[in-house]
Design a protein around this motif. Structure first.
Motif, PDB file in Angstrom:
ATOM      1  N   MET A  19       4.466  22.612 -28.618  1.00 25.59           N
ATOM      2  CA  MET A  19       5.032  23.935 -28.340  1.00 25.59           C
ATOM      3  C   MET A  19       4.238  25.048 -29.020  1.00 25.59           C
ATOM      4  O   MET A  19       4.122  26.151 -28.495  1.00 25.59           O
ATOM      5  CB  MET A  19       6.489  24.007 -28.820  1.00 25.59           C
ATOM      6  N   VAL A  20       3.681  24.729 -30.196  1.00 22.95           N
ATOM      7  CA  VAL A  20       2.948  25.757 -30.947  1.00 22.95           C
ATOM      8  C   VAL A  20       1.536  25.939 -30.410  1.00 22.95           C
ATOM      9  O   VAL A  20       1.054  27.062 -30.253  1.00 22.95           O
ATOM     10  CB  VAL A  20       2.840  25.341 -32.442  1.00 22.95           C
ATOM     11  N   PRO A  80       1.204  26.186 -21.749  1.00 13.02           N
ATOM     12  CA  PRO A  80       2.432  25.784 -21.045  1.00 13.02           C
ATOM     13  C   PRO A  80       2.179  24.748 -19.937  1.00 13.02           C
ATOM     14  O   PRO A  80       3.066  23.936 -19.635  1.00 13.02           O
ATOM     15  CB  PRO A  80       2.942  27.097 -20.443  1.00 13.02           C
ATOM     16  N   MET A  81       0.969  24.748 -19.356  1.00 14.36           N
ATOM     17  CA  MET A  81       0.687  23.730 -18.332  1.00 14.36           C
ATOM     18  C   MET A  81       0.765  22.315 -18.908  1.00 14.36           C
ATOM     19  O   MET A  81       1.146  21.372 -18.249  1.00 14.36           O
ATOM     20  CB  MET A  81      -0.711  23.948 -17.740  1.00 14.36           C
ATOM     21  N   ARG A  82       0.356  22.190 -20.164  1.00 13.70           N
ATOM     22  CA  ARG A  82       0.454  20.871 -20.804  1.00 13.70           C
ATOM     23  C   ARG A  82       1.879  20.622 -21.303  1.00 13.70           C
ATOM     24  O   ARG A  82       2.411  19.519 -21.144  1.00 13.70           O
ATOM     25  CB  ARG A  82      -0.542  20.772 -21.970  1.00 13.70           C
ATOM     26  N   GLN A  83       2.456  21.631 -21.893  1.00 10.13           N
ATOM     27  CA  GLN A  83       3.840  21.473 -22.361  1.00 10.13           C
ATOM     28  C   GLN A  83       4.713  21.012 -21.190  1.00 10.13           C
ATOM     29  O   GLN A  83       5.598  20.165 -21.351  1.00 10.13           O
ATOM     30  CB  GLN A  83       4.372  22.812 -22.897  1.00 10.13           C
ATOM     31  N   GLY A  84       4.411  21.550 -20.003  1.00 11.91           N
ATOM     32  CA  GLY A  84       5.218  21.261 -18.813  1.00 11.91           C
ATOM     33  C   GLY A  84       5.328  19.780 -18.517  1.00 11.91           C
ATOM     34  O   GLY A  84       6.386  19.293 -18.105  1.00 11.91           O
ATOM     35  N   TRP A  85       4.239  19.022 -18.729  1.00 11.31           N
ATOM     36  CA  TRP A  85       4.350  17.581 -18.420  1.00 11.31           C
ATOM     37  C   TRP A  85       4.609  16.719 -19.648  1.00 11.31           C
ATOM     38  O   TRP A  85       4.968  15.558 -19.526  1.00 11.31           O
ATOM     39  CB  TRP A  85       3.149  17.077 -17.600  1.00 11.31           C
ATOM     40  N   GLN A  86       4.481  17.320 -20.841  1.00 10.48           N
ATOM     41  CA  GLN A  86       4.659  16.456 -22.021  1.00 10.48           C
ATOM     42  C   GLN A  86       5.923  16.731 -22.832  1.00 10.48           C
ATOM     43  O   GLN A  86       6.391  15.844 -23.531  1.00 10.48           O
ATOM     44  CB  GLN A  86       3.433  16.569 -22.932  1.00 10.48           C
ATOM     45  N   VAL A  87       6.426  17.947 -22.784  1.00  8.53           N
ATOM     46  CA  VAL A  87       7.614  18.248 -23.596  1.00  8.53           C
ATOM     47  C   VAL A  87       8.855  17.846 -22.807  1.00  8.53           C
ATOM     48  O   VAL A  87       9.087  18.316 -21.696  1.00  8.53           O
ATOM     49  CB  VAL A  87       7.658  19.744 -23.979  1.00  8.53           C
ATOM     50  N   ARG A 133      13.261  25.472 -22.720  1.00  9.55           N
ATOM     51  CA  ARG A 133      13.752  26.851 -22.535  1.00  9.55           C
ATOM     52  C   ARG A 133      12.797  27.883 -23.134  1.00  9.55           C
ATOM     53  O   ARG A 133      12.767  29.030 -22.750  1.00  9.55           O
ATOM     54  CB  ARG A 133      15.097  27.008 -23.279  1.00  9.55           C
ATOM     55  N   TRP A 134      12.042  27.433 -24.165  1.00  8.06           N
ATOM     56  CA  TRP A 134      11.191  28.370 -24.912  1.00  8.06           C
ATOM     57  C   TRP A 134       9.741  28.338 -24.441  1.00  8.06           C
ATOM     58  O   TRP A 134       8.892  29.001 -25.025  1.00  8.06           O
ATOM     59  CB  TRP A 134      11.249  28.044 -26.411  1.00  8.06           C
ATOM     60  N   MET A 135       9.462  27.562 -23.402  1.00  7.60           N
ATOM     61  CA  MET A 135       8.068  27.461 -22.940  1.00  7.60           C
ATOM     62  C   MET A 135       7.582  28.816 -22.479  1.00  7.60           C
ATOM     63  O   MET A 135       8.257  29.508 -21.720  1.00  7.60           O
ATOM     64  CB  MET A 135       7.971  26.486 -21.777  1.00  7.60           C
ATOM     65  N   ASP A 136       6.390  29.171 -22.944  1.00  3.22           N
ATOM     66  CA  ASP A 136       5.909  30.514 -22.704  1.00  3.22           C
ATOM     67  C   ASP A 136       4.423  30.529 -23.061  1.00  3.22           C
ATOM     68  O   ASP A 136       3.903  29.583 -23.631  1.00  3.22           O
ATOM     69  CB  ASP A 136       6.694  31.475 -23.631  1.00  3.22           C
ATOM     70  N   SER A 137       3.783  31.636 -22.790  1.00  7.15           N
ATOM     71  CA  SER A 137       2.379  31.755 -23.199  1.00  7.15           C
ATOM     72  C   SER A 137       2.254  32.429 -24.570  1.00  7.15           C
ATOM     73  O   SER A 137       1.160  32.789 -24.980  1.00  7.15           O
ATOM     74  CB  SER A 137       1.596  32.541 -22.144  1.00  7.15           C
TER      75      SER A 137
END
Ligand SMILES: Cc1ncc(COP(=O)(O)O)c(C=O)c1O
Length: 442
Positions: free
Chosen positions: A226-227, A231-238, A245-249
């Protein structure tokens, strides 16, 4: 008696100082070119944002090699440390215990989170954090410990982890200088909550720039994603809905360059063999130094495998009475011995940024957020201060000492014998230097 090189005599060391390091092997060059070619057919292959391609492959191999569940590649060791401090839940104004005997970035990751570094002393033999002093420095505001495996020697992880467990603190290992080092059968970086590595210049594996962090905890891994990831990676791994909810650039761009990941994959299979060569060459130096007055070679604690990012022996003034450390070093350096007054030189808290509370944010941040008065003064960590001011030395070849360097080490030891065989001359030089200093300050 041969004339000392400092007096115009021949140098005792004539061989070059080891292999150039870092160096790119043919395998790496071919792998990088092949990766670039592949990206023409598959544009996503070298896209760092999604974190697939060579980045994902490297992360998997690094985690497997080290023996951890999760790996996240970063663009530097400093970035990995900063992410780890944030992901460990350290908040602005919290205290984090750390060694003052290190490269600054072991500490700057704490400042970068606006947290307060609190320094604990080191062990005089291994120069790593002393668990008893760590425990003494704990306050109600302490949240974590950053422990550095300085020079490539593992810290006393059993002691540190016992203190951390007792007080509910997170442990972040700074393994920037210790890739591949082993503590009681396990690789460093897999023992604490996070292990942070540097893969930059001068490290055991070097890809120009690069780093990574390891953890065995899925929750901490997601927090790290997350840090420091797109977000493209967070999208498939988180996976956590709350985090999603906090995914953002609004993130840090701490991603590795995928071509660094390609180079790392080529070097990783050689790591143990290279480190064994470094151990062999530096071990020979330690053995030879046993008979040399004025210097104590590097000690390796039981159950530890050192990987020699630096070789830092200790000056023993009692054995060469009347000879200053400066003259000892100058006379050896003149012979061509790789030797210096050491690497750290000033404990971190005695440096201007701490003495003047001037980090990059201004407004005395982070100290203006501390929850109790914090002071940094002489006497805080006496072992580290004594080492820096009086006895620290630097020598050896570090990561460059690959292959068989026994001929070079023999020449170096001959130079030590030559110089320490002329103690009276060293005393004379010391007296001369002292009187010149008096004149200079008169
Ligand atoms: C102990 C230590 N920590 C952290 C770092 C930072 O690593 P990097 O240069 O990859 O950011 C270094 C770099 O030399 C280091 O020696």
């Amino acid at each position: 008696m041969p004339t000392l090189a400092i007096d115009g005599g021949e140098k005792a060391v004539t061989l070059n100082m080891g292999e150039p390091w870092p160096r790119a092997g043919e395998e790496e060059i071919e792998a990088v070119v092949a990766a670039l070619r592949k990206s023409r057919e598959d544009w996503e292959y070298l896209c760092s944002a999604r974190g697939g391609g060579p980045t994902a492959e490297m992360e998997q191999r690094w985690a497997e090699f080290m023996g951890a569940r999760f790996c996240m590649a970063t663009n530097s060791g400093g970035a990995a440390l900063h992410i780890a401090v944030m992901a460990a839940g350290v908040q602005a104004g919290d205290e984090v215990i750390v060694s003052p005997y290190t490269w600054g970035q072991t500490v700057s990751c704490i400042l970068q989170q606006c947290a307060i570094p609190v320094f604990a002393d080191i062990d005089p033999e291994t120069y790593t954090l002393d668990p008893a002093d760590v425990e003494r420095k704990i306050t109600p505001y302490t949240k974590a410990i950053v422990v550095v495996h300085i020079y490539g020697h593992p810290a006393d992880m059993d002691g540190i982890l016992a203190v951390a467990r007792k007080h509910g603190l997170k442990v972040i290992e700074d393994c920037a200088q210790a890739t591949g080092a082993i503590y009681k059968g396990r690789r460093v970086g897999t023992l604490g909550d996070f292990g942070c590595f540097s893969i930059g210049d001068g490290k055991q594996i070097s890809a120009g720039e690069g780093g990574c962090l390891l953890t065995n905890d899925e929750d901490l891994f997601e927090e790290a994603l997350m840090v420091g990831q797109h977000p493209m990676r967070q999208g498939w791994q988180v996976k956590s809905e709350e985090r999603r909810r906090w995914m953002d650039s609004l993130i840090y761009t701490y991603r590795i360059h995928p071509l660094s990941a390609v180079m790392i994959m080529q070097q990783l299979p050689h790591l143990d063999e290279w480190n064994a060569q470094r151990r062999q060459n530096h071990g020979m130096l330690t053995e030879g130094l046993k008979d040399i007055p004025g210097i104590k070679g590097v000690k390796v604690a039981e159950g530890c495998e050192h990987v020699y990012h630096q070789y830092s022996p200790t000056f023993v003034p009692e054995e060469v009475e009347g000879v200053s450390r400066e003259v000892y070093v100058k006379a050896l350096a003149a012979e061509g011995v790789p030797i210096s007054l050491g690497y750290v030189r000033t404990p971190i808290y005695l440096r201007p940024r701490f003495q003047h509370r001037n980090y990059f944010y201004g407004k005395e941040l982070p100290w203006s957020l501390s929850q109790r008065p914090i002071e940094y003064k002489e006497g805080d960590c006496p072992v580290a201060e004594h080492r820096c001011a009086r006895v620290e030395l630097g020598s050896g070849g570090g990561p460059r000492w690959l292959g068989d360097q026994s001929a070079l080490v023999r020449q170096i030891l001959n130079a030590f014998e030559k110089v320490t065989g002329q103690i009276e001359r060293l005393r004379e030089l010391t007296r001369h230097e002292a009187s010149e200093n008096v004149m200079r300050h008169a």
